[in-house]
Design a protein around this motif. Structure first.
Motif, mmCIF file in Angstrom:
data_model
loop_
_atom_site.group_PDB
_atom_site.id
_atom_site.type_symbol
_atom_site.label_atom_id
_atom_site.label_comp_id
_atom_site.label_asym_id
_atom_site.label_seq_id
_atom_site.Cartn_x
_atom_site.Cartn_y
_atom_site.Cartn_z
ATOM 1 N N CYS A 52 0.809 -1.230 0.000
ATOM 2 C CA CYS A 52 0.000 0.000 0.000
ATOM 3 C C CYS A 52 0.839 1.277 0.000
ATOM 4 O O CYS A 52 0.275 2.366 0.008
ATOM 5 N N PRO A 66 -7.023 4.194 -0.484
ATOM 6 C CA PRO A 66 -8.126 3.373 -1.005
ATOM 7 C C PRO A 66 -7.593 2.386 -2.034
ATOM 8 O O PRO A 66 -6.540 2.605 -2.626
ATOM 9 N N SER A 71 -6.585 -1.355 3.095
ATOM 10 C CA SER A 71 -7.948 -0.815 3.179
ATOM 11 C C SER A 71 -8.972 -1.944 3.169
ATOM 12 O O SER A 71 -9.997 -1.865 3.847
ATOM 13 N N ASP A 75 -11.452 -2.231 6.314
ATOM 14 C CA ASP A 75 -12.859 -1.951 6.019
ATOM 15 C C ASP A 75 -13.821 -2.819 6.829
ATOM 16 O O ASP A 75 -14.990 -2.484 6.973
#
Length: 166
Positions: A52, A66, A71, A75
């Protein structure tokens, strides 16, 4: 399970995410002690950091890019709070780098006082699928590398008196 010790939730004090050999590189530890809505990121494994583009400025889950695997993992934290139990999940998505990625993860509740979920430990594993052009190139290379098996010129019937015995 080994960390439960007849408690509703394992103690976060007994978990060292960096020392969990099998999972540390693919894990994250979220800390809800300061903010229940936007937890702090207490630990991120090296593979997740690389995937990421993690840097020190990512202090909370609000800072997570995102369409990253991190993520996808973070989430699901509300489900842990709501269900008060570990959850597992798997899915497919197109990452921020444009790669079609299959992943599966698990999130586990942890507690600092044995009664309240104030930490969540998550682990995710993934594989990226080759794009259509790369897959076609690989198939071509494999066909070129492995010679086709020679087929016998005449086919004989399996059974002398069966269909095709003429």
């Amino acid at each position: 399970v080994s960390l439960l010790k007849d408690r509703p939730y394992p103690s976060v004090a007994e978990l060292d995410p960096a020392a969990v050999d099998d999972f540390s590189r693919h894990s994250v530890l979220l800390d809800f002690t300061e903010d229940r809505e936007v937890p702090r990121i207490a630990y991120v494994g090296e593979e997740l950091k690389d995937e990421c583009g993690y840097d020190r400025r990512m202090a909370t889950i609000a800072d997570v890019p995102p369409r990253s695997l991190l993520s996808r993992l973070t989430d699901h934290y509300f489900q842990i709070i709501a269900n008060r139990a570990p959850i597992g999940f798997e899915a497919e998505f197109v990452s921020q780098r444009g790669n079609n990625t299959l992943y599966r993860g698990i999130l586990m509740p942890l507690s600092s006082n044995g009664e309240t979920i104030d930490f969540i430990y998550g682990v995710i594993n993934w594989k990226e699928l080759a794009d259509a052009e790369t897959a076609a190139e690989l198939v071509l290379e494999m066909r070129q590398a492995v010679p086709a098996a020679e087929r016998p010129q005449t086919l004989s019937p399996i059974w002398a008196d069966g269909p095709g015995a003429d």
